[in-house]
Design an enzyme around this catalytic site. Structure first.
Site, short mmCIF file in Angstrom:
data_model
loop_
_atom_site.label_atom_id
_atom_site.label_comp_id
_atom_site.label_asym_id
_atom_site.label_seq_id
_atom_site.Cartn_x
_atom_site.Cartn_y
_atom_site.Cartn_z
N TYR A 14 0.80 -1.23 0.00
CA TYR A 14 0.00 0.00 0.00
C TYR A 14 0.84 1.28 0.00
CZ TYR A 14 -3.68 -3.25 1.27
OH TYR A 14 -4.57 -4.29 1.28
N HIS A 19 -4.26 6.22 -0.87
CA HIS A 19 -4.79 6.15 0.49
C HIS A 19 -3.68 6.24 1.54
CE1 HIS A 19 -8.53 5.97 2.48
NE2 HIS A 19 -8.57 4.69 2.78
N TYR A 64 -4.77 -1.34 9.74
CA TYR A 64 -5.43 -0.92 8.50
C TYR A 64 -6.23 0.34 8.78
CZ TYR A 64 -3.74 -4.99 6.18
OH TYR A 64 -2.90 -5.92 5.62
N ASN A 66 -9.23 1.50 8.55
CA ASN A 66 -10.49 1.54 9.30
C ASN A 66 -10.32 1.17 10.77
OD1 ASN A 66 -10.04 -1.15 8.84
ND2 ASN A 66 -12.10 -1.59 8.10
N ASN A 112 -12.69 6.41 6.01
CA ASN A 112 -12.80 5.37 7.04
C ASN A 112 -11.81 5.55 8.18
OD1 ASN A 112 -14.90 4.11 5.71
ND2 ASN A 112 -13.57 2.70 4.61
#
Length: 188
Positions: A14, A19, A64, A66, A112
């Site tokens: 990621y 994000h 993560y 969220n 989120n």
């Protein structure tokens, strides 16, 4: 003590996604001060410095997106940081790519990670440095987890540098000064 949180998803998968833009900016902010991150028991990587007479803690949650709220709440408690001395740095799908906004407001804007932090802290009094990644193309989930286009990638160094300057001013002079200088400026 001031706490700067760079939001992103952990791991190399990621690292180069939209994000994880917030984490990338905070890594650059720390790197420009020759600081390195160390593991912390709150499931975060942390770096510390002092500037303008204040201690500054930079953190990259290793959960993560969220689940960021749990990590931020643990860091705030451990380091005894008030919500008003906490700054989130994160991607914002509603802002055009190449813009940033310094603010303090109540909503998650559909993000989120921010929603998780609002829920865990039971407060919206933290500061925000929102980094524009829009307009989205296709489904929101795929877009934010997607990699930068070649033209976006070329513009990133200048945007990250300006975002770091905005963070520096925010830490030194506060919300109004940083907002007045950087909220009107297109970047990149």
């Amino acid at each position: 003590m001031k706490l700067i949180i760079g939001l992103g998803n952990p791991g190399s998968t990621y690292a180069d996604t939209r994000h994880s833009f917030g984490a990338r900016v905070v890594q650059s902010f720390a790197g420009s001060r020759d600081l390195s991150f160390k593991k912390h028991s709150a499931n975060a990587l942390v770096a510390r410095t002092t500037t303008h007479g204040s201690g500054i803690l930079m953190a990259l949650p290793q959960s993560y997106m969220n689940e960021s709220g749990v990590v931020v709440a643990q860091l705030k408690k451990y380091f005894k940081v008030r919500a008003t001395d906490t700054t989130l740095v994160y991607d914002d799908l509603d802002l055009p790519f190449g813009t940033l906004r310094v603010s303090r407001n109540a909503s998650s804007g559909g993000h989120n990670g921010v929603a998780s932090i609002l829920q865990a802290l039971k407060s919206d009094r933290f500061l925000r440095l929102r980094l524009g990644i829009g307009p989205k193309r296709g489904a929101a989930d795929s877009f934010v987890l997607g990699r930068w286009s070649p033209s976006e990638r070329a513009a990133l160094p200048a945007i990250i540098e300006t975002a770091c300057e905005a963070l520096t001013l925010l830490m030194a002079k506060g919300l109004l000064n940083a907002a007045n200088q950087y909220n009107k400026k297109p970047l990149g």
